[in-house]
Design an enzyme around this catalytic site. Structure first.
Site, PDB file in Angstrom:
ATOM      1  N   ARG A  28      53.685  38.299  46.435  1.00  0.00           N
ATOM      2  CA  ARG A  28      54.288  38.651  45.148  1.00  0.00           C
ATOM      3  C   ARG A  28      53.353  38.338  43.981  1.00  0.00           C
ATOM      4  O   ARG A  28      52.668  37.318  43.981  1.00  0.00           O
ATOM      5  CB  ARG A  28      55.608  37.900  44.948  1.00  0.00           C
ATOM      6  CG  ARG A  28      56.693  38.374  45.888  1.00  0.00           C
ATOM      7  CD  ARG A  28      58.009  37.653  45.617  1.00  0.00           C
ATOM      8  NE  ARG A  28      58.938  37.873  46.717  1.00  0.00           N
ATOM      9  CZ  ARG A  28      59.735  38.934  46.831  1.00  0.00           C
ATOM     10  NH1 ARG A  28      59.739  39.857  45.895  1.00  0.00           N
ATOM     11  NH2 ARG A  28      60.527  39.067  47.877  1.00  0.00           N
ATOM     12  N   ASP A  29      53.364  39.215  42.997  1.00  0.00           N
ATOM     13  CA  ASP A  29      52.586  38.986  41.782  1.00  0.00           C
ATOM     14  C   ASP A  29      53.175  37.805  41.012  1.00  0.00           C
ATOM     15  O   ASP A  29      54.395  37.645  40.921  1.00  0.00           O
ATOM     16  CB  ASP A  29      52.599  40.247  40.908  1.00  0.00           C
ATOM     17  CG  ASP A  29      51.511  40.231  39.846  1.00  0.00           C
ATOM     18  OD1 ASP A  29      50.565  41.021  39.955  1.00  0.00           O
ATOM     19  OD2 ASP A  29      51.619  39.408  38.909  1.00  0.00           O
ATOM     20  N   ASN A  86      44.003  49.182  39.535  1.00  0.00           N
ATOM     21  CA  ASN A  86      43.262  49.193  38.285  1.00  0.00           C
ATOM     22  C   ASN A  86      41.779  48.955  38.559  1.00  0.00           C
ATOM     23  O   ASN A  86      41.432  48.168  39.436  1.00  0.00           O
ATOM     24  CB  ASN A  86      43.795  48.103  37.353  1.00  0.00           C
ATOM     25  CG  ASN A  86      45.264  48.305  37.009  1.00  0.00           C
ATOM     26  OD1 ASN A  86      45.703  49.440  36.835  1.00  0.00           O
ATOM     27  ND2 ASN A  86      46.025  47.230  36.921  1.00  0.00           N
ATOM     28  N   VAL A  95      41.713  40.800  37.714  1.00  0.00           N
ATOM     29  CA  VAL A  95      41.260  40.016  38.871  1.00  0.00           C
ATOM     30  C   VAL A  95      40.303  40.899  39.662  1.00  0.00           C
ATOM     31  O   VAL A  95      40.681  41.988  40.122  1.00  0.00           O
ATOM     32  CB  VAL A  95      42.439  39.561  39.755  1.00  0.00           C
ATOM     33  CG1 VAL A  95      41.917  38.859  41.006  1.00  0.00           C
ATOM     34  CG2 VAL A  95      43.369  38.630  38.978  1.00  0.00           C
ATOM     35  N   HIS A  99      43.006  45.075  44.662  1.00  0.00           N
ATOM     36  CA  HIS A  99      44.403  44.868  45.036  1.00  0.00           C
ATOM     37  C   HIS A  99      45.184  46.113  44.654  1.00  0.00           C
ATOM     38  O   HIS A  99      44.937  46.731  43.620  1.00  0.00           O
ATOM     39  CB  HIS A  99      44.978  43.629  44.348  1.00  0.00           C
ATOM     40  CG  HIS A  99      44.672  43.552  42.885  1.00  0.00           C
ATOM     41  ND1 HIS A  99      43.457  43.132  42.408  1.00  0.00           N
ATOM     42  CD2 HIS A  99      45.424  43.870  41.798  1.00  0.00           C
ATOM     43  CE1 HIS A  99      43.467  43.177  41.093  1.00  0.00           C
ATOM     44  NE2 HIS A  99      44.645  43.631  40.688  1.00  0.00           N
ATOM     45  N   HIS A 101      48.776  47.336  43.595  1.00  0.00           N
ATOM     46  CA  HIS A 101      50.076  46.889  43.081  1.00  0.00           C
ATOM     47  C   HIS A 101      51.163  47.770  43.688  1.00  0.00           C
ATOM     48  O   HIS A 101      51.062  49.005  43.652  1.00  0.00           O
ATOM     49  CB  HIS A 101      50.160  47.066  41.564  1.00  0.00           C
ATOM     50  CG  HIS A 101      49.220  46.222  40.764  1.00  0.00           C
ATOM     51  ND1 HIS A 101      49.609  45.055  40.143  1.00  0.00           N
ATOM     52  CD2 HIS A 101      47.907  46.381  40.459  1.00  0.00           C
ATOM     53  CE1 HIS A 101      48.572  44.541  39.477  1.00  0.00           C
ATOM     54  NE2 HIS A 101      47.526  45.329  39.646  1.00  0.00           N
TER      55      HIS A 101
HETATM   56  P1  5GP Z   1      45.013  43.551  37.613  1.00  0.00           P
HETATM   57  O1  5GP Z   1      45.310  43.428  36.147  1.00  0.00           O
HETATM   58  O2  5GP Z   1      43.656  42.978  37.969  1.00  0.00           O
HETATM   59  O3  5GP Z   1      45.222  44.919  38.167  1.00  0.00           O
HETATM   60  O4  5GP Z   1      46.113  42.675  38.340  1.00  0.00           O
HETATM   61  C1  5GP Z   1      45.967  41.319  38.611  1.00  0.00           C
HETATM   62  C2  5GP Z   1      47.346  40.787  38.924  1.00  0.00           C
HETATM   63  O5  5GP Z   1      47.200  39.549  39.584  1.00  0.00           O
HETATM   64  C3  5GP Z   1      48.209  40.562  37.692  1.00  0.00           C
HETATM   65  O6  5GP Z   1      49.374  41.347  37.788  1.00  0.00           O
HETATM   66  C4  5GP Z   1      48.497  39.063  37.738  1.00  0.00           C
HETATM   67  O7  5GP Z   1      49.798  38.768  37.328  1.00  0.00           O
HETATM   68  C5  5GP Z   1      48.246  38.716  39.189  1.00  0.00           C
HETATM   69  N1  5GP Z   1      47.791  37.366  39.425  1.00  0.00           N
HETATM   70  C6  5GP Z   1      46.800  36.720  38.771  1.00  0.00           C
HETATM   71  N2  5GP Z   1      46.610  35.496  39.292  1.00  0.00           N
HETATM   72  C7  5GP Z   1      47.517  35.366  40.290  1.00  0.00           C
HETATM   73  C8  5GP Z   1      47.809  34.306  41.208  1.00  0.00           C
HETATM   74  O8  5GP Z   1      47.203  33.236  41.204  1.00  0.00           O
HETATM   75  N3  5GP Z   1      48.799  34.534  42.102  1.00  0.00           N
HETATM   76  C9  5GP Z   1      49.494  35.709  42.144  1.00  0.00           C
HETATM   77  N4  5GP Z   1      50.443  35.822  43.080  1.00  0.00           N
HETATM   78  N5  5GP Z   1      49.232  36.727  41.295  1.00  0.00           N
HETATM   79  C10 5GP Z   1      48.267  36.553  40.392  1.00  0.00           C
END
Ligand code: 5GP
Ligand code: ZN
Length: 113
Positions: A28-29, A86, A95, A99, A101
């Site tokens: 989970r996010d 993304n 990040v 990944h 979503h």
């Molecule tokens: P991005 O913006 O890179 O597409 O998505 C990164 C996602 O990783 C974000 O939705 C953020 O909430 C999630 N995220 C960042 N750090 C952590 C973490 O330590 N644990 C979890 N479960 N999600 C994380």
């Protein structure tokens, strides 16, 4: 390496996994953008979609099928869901470990903001 998702994949950061196998994990996010918000990631560190190679075609497919599996396990396959990956700045990537979503549980809008 200080990659947060590598640490989750290596279980150095304790996180409940919704799915795991030798290649991918789903969890989970931390900051959900929908009632259901799951991240599907490869265990292997790949920084961005730009870094994915043709040799990783099967892995890329596996990410999609992992999202499909989680959607079915959590019974949102009929109501529907959205998959997002993304890439870099304009894509909104924060990040740098690829990944997928999986977002579900509410009506999604189009186009995205
Ligand atoms: P991005 O913006 O890179 O597409 O998505 C990164 C996602 O990783 C974000 O939705 C953020 O909430 C999630 N995220 C960042 N750090 C952590 C973490 O330590 N644990 C979890 N479960 N999600 C994380
Ligand atoms: Zn990583």
């Amino acid at each position: 390496m200080e990659c947060i998702f590598c640490k989750i994949a290596r279980a150095e950061i304790k996180t409940e996994l919704l799915y795991e196998d030798d290649d991918v994990i789903a969890f989970r996010d931390l900051h959900p953008q929908a009632p259901l918000h799951v991240l599907c990631i490869p265990r292997q560190h790949i920084s961005t979609l730009n870094d994915l190679s043709p040799q990783q075609t099967a892995l890329a497919g596996k990410l999609l099928l992992t999202a499909q599996r989680v959607a079915k396990n959590l019974a949102v396959e009929e109501s529907g869901y959205r998959l997002v990956m993304n890439c870099n700045g304009h894509g909104g990537q924060t990040v740098f470990h690829i990944h997928l979503h999986l977002l579900a549980g509410r009506q999604m809008s189009w186009p995205p903001g």
